[in-house]
Scaffold this active site. Structure first.
Site, short mmCIF file in Angstrom:
data_model
loop_
_atom_site.label_atom_id
_atom_site.label_comp_id
_atom_site.label_asym_id
_atom_site.label_seq_id
_atom_site.Cartn_x
_atom_site.Cartn_y
_atom_site.Cartn_z
N GLY A 58 51.67 40.95 47.98
CA GLY A 58 50.49 40.11 47.81
C GLY A 58 49.54 40.56 46.72
N ARG B 65 62.01 32.22 47.65
CA ARG B 65 62.91 31.12 48.03
C ARG B 65 62.71 29.95 47.08
NH1 ARG B 65 65.11 32.11 53.42
NH2 ARG B 65 64.02 33.91 54.28
N ASP C 45 59.52 23.06 39.39
CA ASP C 45 60.35 21.86 39.42
C ASP C 45 61.62 22.17 40.21
OD1 ASP C 45 62.00 23.30 37.70
OD2 ASP C 45 61.65 22.03 35.96
N HIS D 141 56.07 34.26 37.18
CA HIS D 141 57.39 34.88 37.02
C HIS D 141 57.29 36.03 36.02
CE1 HIS D 141 61.73 35.10 37.05
NE2 HIS D 141 61.69 35.20 35.74
N ASP E 152 62.89 28.54 37.93
CA ASP E 152 61.98 28.98 36.87
C ASP E 152 62.12 28.14 35.60
OD1 ASP E 152 60.95 31.05 38.52
OD2 ASP E 152 62.68 32.30 38.02
#
Length: 190
Positions: A11, A92, A142, A110, A146
């Protein structure tokens, strides 16, 4: 702007968002934090900050994110009146129905300069490929891995003596700066 955070790990990106809210540089609130890992430290960070938390029950699957579970996640986010969903180390693949409920309102961070090195352990991929720079990307989610439109990127040099850990650590410094900034940009577009 009410944020819903989905995370699987420590986190640290959620903490960076919380810190930006606290110092007044991000006009938002974290409405809920959900995790697919009951032992994830992100849940503890959220509890300490007084943020509601919840578990995403993936029915025993290690990597799969079943569609009915995504519908349950969407329902929890809607109940919390979330405007924007932020993936922060969520491991996920998000698909419909979650994307259908929050079209154009799910973003991810990312640890690479996309489109280079999508997927897992991007910093290790960068080292293995011998690139001179890496970094991080905040992008819209989407249906691909990535592949969504890029919002912001930050570059990090790959040093000759870098290990996977040292490179990842420097990338995370940029992630923590970049994510709140990207949320501000997205909020201005909604």
């Amino acid at each position: 702007m009410r944020l819903g955070i989905l995370g699987s790990g420590s986190g640290s990106n959620m903490q960076a968002i919380l810190d930006a809210i606290a110092d007044g540089s991000l006009d938002a609130e974290i409405a809920i934090v959900l995790s697919d890992n009951p032992d994830a430290y992100i849940l503890e960070r959220a509890r300490k900050a007084g943020i509601p938390t919840g578990l995403i029950d993936c029915r025993g699957f290690k990597t799969k994110y079943p569609l009915e579970v995504q519908a349950e996640t969407a329902a929890a986010l809607l109940k919390a009146e979330v405007d924007l969903v932020c993936l922060a180390g969520f491991m996920r693949l998000v698909k419909s129905p979650l994307m259908a409920v929050f079209p154009g309102r799910i973003i991810n961070i990312h640890p690479s300069l996309l489109p280079a090195f999508p997927g897992l352990h991007a910093w290790k991929q960068a080292l293995e490929q011998g690139v001179s720079e890496s970094g991080c990307t905040v992008h819209y989610v989407d249906a691909g891995i990535d592949t969504g439109p890029i919002i912001l990127q930050a570059k990090v040099p790959v040093l000759p003596d870098d290990t996977a850990e040292s490179l990842h650590e420097r990338i995370q410094v940029e992630e923590h700066r970049l994510y709140p900034e990207a949320i501000r940009i997205v909020a201005s577009r909604l």
